[in-house]
Write a protein that holds these residues in place. Structure first.
Motif, PDB file in Angstrom:
ATOM      1  N   LYS A 128       0.857  -1.175   0.000  1.00  0.00           N
ATOM      2  CA  LYS A 128       0.000   0.000   0.000  1.00  0.00           C
ATOM      3  C   LYS A 128       0.899   1.232   0.000  1.00  0.00           C
ATOM      4  O   LYS A 128       1.770   1.351   0.861  1.00  0.00           O
ATOM      5  N   ARG A 150      -6.363   4.265   7.124  1.00  0.00           N
ATOM      6  CA  ARG A 150      -6.762   3.812   5.788  1.00  0.00           C
ATOM      7  C   ARG A 150      -6.221   2.416   5.523  1.00  0.00           C
ATOM      8  O   ARG A 150      -6.934   1.543   5.007  1.00  0.00           O
ATOM      9  N   ARG A 199      -8.611  -0.949   5.077  1.00  0.00           N
ATOM     10  CA  ARG A 199      -8.582  -1.696   3.823  1.00  0.00           C
ATOM     11  C   ARG A 199      -8.137  -3.142   4.061  1.00  0.00           C
ATOM     12  O   ARG A 199      -8.635  -4.083   3.432  1.00  0.00           O
TER      13      ARG A 199
END
Length: 284
Positions: A257, A277, A281
């Motif tokens: 990521k 985040r 995810r």
């Protein structure tokens, strides 16, 4: 019963402290960062250099850490370094009022980082080449203090073909986070630096990779297009770069990521948003 705003804030602070406590406990139960790196074929042979580190003695460290949270103070330190060996109040009053800048200079004198010589000032540490090492130290301190993670900075690892220099590595619940830390404004960043960032990311394959710039300037104008150009070179179907909010961007890759962030609002808040985040995810 509906909670008051004060009670909500108190509850949030409590939950944050609990997360830090649990994360610290989890870090103690999982392998060290060096052990995780070793499993991936990476061995640290140098870290955390001190030649250009502009920090005071231990008794002032906590206060200095709080001072570094101020963007204007970090810009002030860059100007101080730029105007070595001697600087004046006029030299370093670009980003704050004369009164505030005077307070910053007095603070450096109080902590022993600077001395007054006639109408000029001088750093006591000798010539400092750049603000880079100090910024890396500060961001690593953020990970340790605010997120209860193991973090190291200024790392050198021997790797054939790939530059083994990593600005910052942190262990996040058993995963590796790599952050490139830039103290230069966007106009001083070139495509080769974006390319080198991707080279290091895909050699190490951390779970999280962040390209951080200590600026409050817009990232969309120059930085995002440079990342988009690099993605076009590396992928037949390049992933997109999407805005999370304001000047925080996410590169739409599965692993690692990747994020592009700056210092707008707060470095701490921006790192927190990236971690939130990532975990949303990952667990979604």
């Amino acid at each position: 019963m509906k909670m008051s705003e004060k009670d909500v804030c108190t509850e949030i602070d409590f939950l944050k402290s609990e997360i830090r406590r649990l994360r610290k406990a989890l870090n103690e139960l999982t392998p060290s960062l060096s052990a995780i790196l070793k499993r991936r074929g990476f061995r640290i042979y140098k870290k955390e250099p001190s030649d250009d580190l502009l920090i005071p003695e231990k008794e002032f460290i906590d206060e200095y850490y709080e001072m570094l949270k101020k963007y204007s103070f970090r810009l002030f330190l860059r100007d101080v370094i730029k105007h070595q060996p001697l600087f004046t109040l006029q030299h370093v009053t670009r980003y704050a009022t004369k009164e505030v800048t005077g307070e910053y200079i007095n603070y450096l004198i109080k902590t022993g980082l600077a001395v007054h010589e006639n109408s000029e000032y001088r750093l006591t540490k000798g010539l400092i080449k750049s603000f880079g090492e100090t910024l890396e130290w500060f961001v690593a301190a953020i990970f340790k203090r605010e997120f209860a993670t193991e973090a190291i900075w200024g790392i050198k690892m021997k790797r054939p073909g790939i530059g083994g220099d990593y600005d910052l590595l942190a262990k996040i619940d058993g995963s590796i986070l790599y952050m490139e830390v830039k103290s230069s404004p966007p106009k001083q960043i070139y495509q080769k630096e974006i390319s080198a960032f991707f080279d290091r990311v895909y050699d190490l394959m951390p779970e999280i990779a962040i390209f951080f710039m200590d600026t409050e300037l817009r990232m969309k104008d120059k930085m995002v297009p440079m990342f988009e150009d690099e993605l076009k070179i590396r992928f037949p179907e390049p992933p997109g770069v999407t805005r999370m909010e304001r000047e925080l961007f996410e590169i739409q890759t599965e692993r690692p990521k990747m994020f592009i962030i700056n210092a707008k609002d707060s470095i701490i808040n921006n790192i927190e948003k990236v971690l939130a985040r990532y975990f949303r995810r990952s667990n979604g």
